[in-house]
Write a protein that holds these residues in place. Structure first.
Motif, short mmCIF file in Angstrom:
data_model
loop_
_atom_site.label_atom_id
_atom_site.label_comp_id
_atom_site.label_asym_id
_atom_site.label_seq_id
_atom_site.Cartn_x
_atom_site.Cartn_y
_atom_site.Cartn_z
N VAL A 133 13.09 -59.22 31.57
CA VAL A 133 12.38 -58.08 32.11
C VAL A 133 12.72 -56.85 31.26
O VAL A 133 13.87 -56.66 30.87
CB VAL A 133 12.70 -57.85 33.60
CG1 VAL A 133 14.19 -57.59 33.83
CG2 VAL A 133 11.85 -56.72 34.18
N THR A 189 8.69 -52.20 32.99
CA THR A 189 7.67 -52.03 31.96
C THR A 189 6.84 -53.30 31.75
O THR A 189 5.61 -53.27 31.72
CB THR A 189 8.33 -51.62 30.63
OG1 THR A 189 9.13 -50.45 30.84
CG2 THR A 189 7.29 -51.33 29.57
N SER A 190 7.51 -54.43 31.55
CA SER A 190 6.82 -55.70 31.32
C SER A 190 7.84 -56.82 31.42
O SER A 190 9.01 -56.58 31.71
CB SER A 190 6.14 -55.72 29.95
OG SER A 190 7.10 -55.66 28.91
N ASP A 191 7.40 -58.05 31.16
CA ASP A 191 8.34 -59.17 31.16
C ASP A 191 7.90 -60.23 30.16
O ASP A 191 6.82 -60.14 29.56
CB ASP A 191 8.56 -59.74 32.56
CG ASP A 191 7.33 -60.47 33.12
OD1 ASP A 191 6.22 -60.27 32.58
OD2 ASP A 191 7.48 -61.22 34.10
N MET A 192 8.74 -61.25 30.00
CA MET A 192 8.48 -62.34 29.07
C MET A 192 9.10 -63.60 29.65
O MET A 192 10.25 -63.58 30.11
CB MET A 192 9.11 -62.02 27.71
CG MET A 192 9.00 -63.13 26.66
SD MET A 192 10.01 -62.78 25.17
CE MET A 192 9.23 -61.27 24.58
N MET A 208 1.42 -53.46 38.58
CA MET A 208 1.99 -52.88 37.36
C MET A 208 1.12 -51.72 36.87
O MET A 208 -0.10 -51.79 36.96
CB MET A 208 2.10 -53.93 36.27
CG MET A 208 3.04 -55.07 36.61
SD MET A 208 4.77 -54.55 36.72
CE MET A 208 5.09 -54.13 35.02
N THR A 242 16.83 -54.43 28.49
CA THR A 242 16.35 -55.77 28.82
C THR A 242 17.43 -56.52 29.60
O THR A 242 18.62 -56.40 29.31
CB THR A 242 16.00 -56.58 27.56
OG1 THR A 242 17.13 -56.64 26.67
CG2 THR A 242 14.82 -55.96 26.85
N ARG A 263 11.01 -56.25 22.36
CA ARG A 263 10.23 -57.49 22.51
C ARG A 263 10.38 -58.36 21.27
O ARG A 263 10.51 -59.59 21.37
CB ARG A 263 8.77 -57.15 22.78
CG ARG A 263 7.89 -58.35 23.06
CD ARG A 263 6.55 -57.93 23.62
NE ARG A 263 6.66 -57.59 25.04
CZ ARG A 263 6.53 -58.46 26.03
NH1 ARG A 263 6.31 -59.74 25.77
NH2 ARG A 263 6.61 -58.06 27.28
N SER A 293 6.14 -65.64 36.80
CA SER A 293 6.70 -64.31 36.57
C SER A 293 7.01 -63.65 37.92
O SER A 293 6.13 -63.57 38.78
CB SER A 293 5.71 -63.42 35.82
OG SER A 293 6.10 -62.06 35.89
N HIS A 298 10.21 -50.23 23.07
CA HIS A 298 9.70 -51.46 23.66
C HIS A 298 9.32 -52.50 22.61
O HIS A 298 9.64 -53.70 22.76
CB HIS A 298 8.49 -51.16 24.55
CG HIS A 298 7.97 -52.34 25.29
ND1 HIS A 298 7.00 -53.17 24.76
CD2 HIS A 298 8.28 -52.86 26.51
CE1 HIS A 298 6.74 -54.14 25.61
NE2 HIS A 298 7.50 -53.98 26.69
#
Length: 234
Positions: free
Chosen positions: A96, A216-219, A233, A6, A74, A226, A70
């Protein structure tokens, strides 16, 4: 399970919050090792402009960390006390989540990233970390503004930032690209390629690390949205 990396960015607008964040470059070193499930971690400041400059940006700070998977990553980013403290003070924050797909070299004498399974398609991130030899720092920083201008103007780059542990000497460049082809096209041409050749031939770095990741993803958000919003994706 695959290791997750991350990169969490925090922007501080108020002077008192910037002073707090600067002080945390020392104080957070006591809290981060006590965060459950965290592996390798680094606290970093950032550069001004496109990020790839020797002038510090006292409004943006970063935490890079590795996690076993993951879901754990998170959960810890959302609930661990040290990350919650940063978010409470920050005007904006974004994390991220990344899966390492290749890694070569060391960071502080450690190979921090474990390469695992990742999607064959989709956005990729590139991270380059180096300890610049003091004797060549001036020559190195003459090259960087050219790279900064080119990467900032490249319409394919979805996100970019320059961070580092020690101004001028310990530098990290991080960028996100829509796919491997467009990332490779940038890396192999123009000022970036010239700079890499100069570094390799001159032995400018004491320590180097080059890594690539599947995004992979984000927050959270950065500049109100974003940075992954317009990417395809998997």
């Amino acid at each position: 399970m695959s290791q997750i990396v991350t990169l969490s960015l925090f922007r501080f607008d108020r002077t008192r919050d910037r002073l707090w964040a600067f002080a945390m470059m020392g104080a957070a070193r006591l809290s981060l090792p006590r965060t459950p499930d965290i592996g390798f971690w680094k606290l970093c400041g950032s550069g001004t402009g496109e990020g790839f400059t020797p002038i510090p940006n006292f409004g943006v700070y970063a935490i890079l960390a590795t996690w076993p998977d993951h879901d754990t990553a998170r959960a810890r980013i959302a609930t661990a006390p040290i990350f919650r403290k940063y978010r409470t003070r920050a005007a904006e924050d974004w994390t991220v989540f990344l899966t390492p797909t290749s890694a070569k070299g060391e960071w502080s004498g450690t190979a921090p990233f474990t390469v695992g399974d990742a999607p064959e398609n989709g956005p990729l991130a590139a991270l380059t970390r180096a300890t610049v030899k003091p004797s060549v720092a001036a020559r190195f920083w003459k090259r960087v503004p050219d790279i900064s201008t080119v990467i900032g103007a490249d319409p394919n780059v979805a996100f970019k930032i320059g961070i580092g542990e020690v101004p001028l000497l310990h530098q990290v460049t991080f960028s996100i690209w829509p796919d491997a082809k467009r990332m490779a096209n940038f890396a192999r041409t123009g000022h970036h390629a010239d700079a890499i050749r100069a570094v390799r031939s001159g032995g400018w770095f004491r320590e180097e690390l080059y890594a690539r990741f599947a995004v992979t993803s984000d927050m959270g958000t950065w500049n109100g949205a974003s940075p992954l919003a317009h990417l395809d994706m998997p």
